[in-house]
Scaffold this motif. Sequence first.
Motif, PDB file in Angstrom:
ATOM      1  N   ASP A   1      25.658   1.813   4.750  1.00 32.58           N
ATOM      2  CA  ASP A   1      26.061   1.101   3.976  1.00 32.58           C
ATOM      3  C   ASP A   1      26.872  -0.046   4.513  1.00 32.58           C
ATOM      4  OD1 ASP A   1      28.520   2.079   4.591  1.00 32.58           O
ATOM      5  OD2 ASP A   1      28.731   3.423   2.694  1.00 32.58           O
ATOM      6  N   ALA A   2      27.493  -0.996   3.697  1.00 32.26           N
ATOM      7  CA  ALA A   2      28.328  -2.154   4.172  1.00 32.26           C
ATOM      8  C   ALA A   2      29.466  -1.558   4.836  1.00 32.26           C
ATOM      9  CB  ALA A   2      28.504  -3.160   3.028  1.00 32.26           C
ATOM     10  N   GLN A   3      30.083  -0.386   4.903  1.00 33.81           N
ATOM     11  CA  GLN A   3      31.520  -0.114   5.456  1.00 33.81           C
ATOM     12  C   GLN A   3      30.864   0.655   6.756  1.00 33.81           C
ATOM     13  OE1 GLN A   3      30.960   0.620   1.963  1.00 33.81           O
ATOM     14  NE2 GLN A   3      31.836  -1.657   1.853  1.00 33.81           N
ATOM     15  N   GLY A   4      29.481   0.691   6.958  1.00 36.15           N
ATOM     16  CA  GLY A   4      29.212   1.524   8.227  1.00 36.15           C
ATOM     17  C   GLY A   4      28.857   3.103   8.106  1.00 36.15           C
TER      18      GLY A   4
ATOM     19  N   LEU B   1      21.214  -6.571   4.716  1.00 34.23           N
ATOM     20  CA  LEU B   1      20.609  -7.156   3.523  1.00 34.23           C
ATOM     21  C   LEU B   1      21.313  -6.740   2.285  1.00 34.23           C
ATOM     22  CD1 LEU B   1      17.071  -5.365   3.818  1.00 34.23           C
ATOM     23  CD2 LEU B   1      17.822  -7.508   4.600  1.00 34.23           C
ATOM     24  N   GLU B   2      21.412  -7.925   1.484  1.00 34.47           N
ATOM     25  CA  GLU B   2      22.213  -7.954   0.376  1.00 34.47           C
ATOM     26  C   GLU B   2      21.401  -7.245  -0.761  1.00 34.47           C
ATOM     27  OE1 GLU B   2      25.628  -8.648   0.204  1.00 34.47           O
ATOM     28  OE2 GLU B   2      25.234  -9.011   2.098  1.00 34.47           O
TER      29      GLU B   2
ATOM     30  N   GLY C   1      17.527  -4.239  -5.050  1.00 37.50           N
ATOM     31  CA  GLY C   1      18.051  -5.080  -6.183  1.00 37.50           C
ATOM     32  C   GLY C   1      19.279  -4.671  -6.738  1.00 37.50           C
ATOM     33  N   GLU C   2      19.858  -5.437  -7.650  1.00 37.69           N
ATOM     34  CA  GLU C   2      21.203  -5.149  -8.398  1.00 37.69           C
ATOM     35  C   GLU C   2      21.085  -3.893  -9.372  1.00 37.69           C
ATOM     36  OE1 GLU C   2      24.063  -6.537  -7.533  1.00 37.69           O
ATOM     37  OE2 GLU C   2      22.891  -8.594  -6.653  1.00 37.69           O
TER      38      GLU C   2
ATOM     39  N   ALA D   1      24.839  -3.377  -0.479  1.00 35.41           N
ATOM     40  CA  ALA D   1      24.482  -4.086   0.629  1.00 35.41           C
ATOM     41  C   ALA D   1      24.240  -3.048   1.665  1.00 35.41           C
ATOM     42  CB  ALA D   1      25.685  -5.044   1.195  1.00 35.41           C
ATOM     43  N   LEU D   2      23.020  -3.374   2.325  1.00 35.50           N
ATOM     44  CA  LEU D   2      22.815  -2.281   3.536  1.00 35.50           C
ATOM     45  C   LEU D   2      22.609  -2.870   4.723  1.00 35.50           C
ATOM     46  CD1 LEU D   2      19.733  -0.628   1.055  1.00 35.50           C
ATOM     47  CD2 LEU D   2      22.189   0.164   1.570  1.00 35.50           C
TER      48      LEU D   2
END
Length: 181
Positions: free
Chosen positions: A17-20, A61-62, A68-69, A131-132
């Motif tokens: 994830d975006a936090q690692g 990737l957002e 998707g959202e 976000a990935l």
Amino acid sequence: MKIAKNTVVSVAYKLSDAQGNLIEESVQPMVYLHGGYDGTFPKIEEELDGHESGFETQIQLEPQDAFGEYDPELVKIEPRSRFPEPLEVGMQFEGTPEEGDEDLDSLIYTVTEIAEDKVVLDGNHPLAGMALRFSLLVQEVRAATEDEIEHEHAHGVEGLEILDEDDEPDEAAEKPGPTLH
């Protein structure tokens, strides 16, 4: 060989994830047909295009470029009586967002809550809205076979489609690794 349209790419990956926080790490490489065949996310193809075996990269990737959202409209509450026994959180069922609308694509709904007479179903992908981060290592690049191009997907690392005794393609042989899309 460089990654280009109609090459088969084998990629080891770590997904966070975006936090690692690690979500998934490949045991087998993801194997896909490069060139817009929906074998992986377009942003990953774009990042790998033109590179060779041994190339390493990280890409974020957002949500709009991944799963998707998160869409609250894809959460449904259904009567408990519509489901089989035993029913557990995490079970999945196929259905359409609007009952009776055959024109809509079916979704996989995951049971997220169970009450006495109601079941909450979520049709969002489990990673929707996130976000990935991908850590990618290209392990192999080869020319696609004519069959792979015709079928629009890779037939494994070696490009072989193994037939069973009924002469039907073996699903595991066609897609031995995960597909990220």
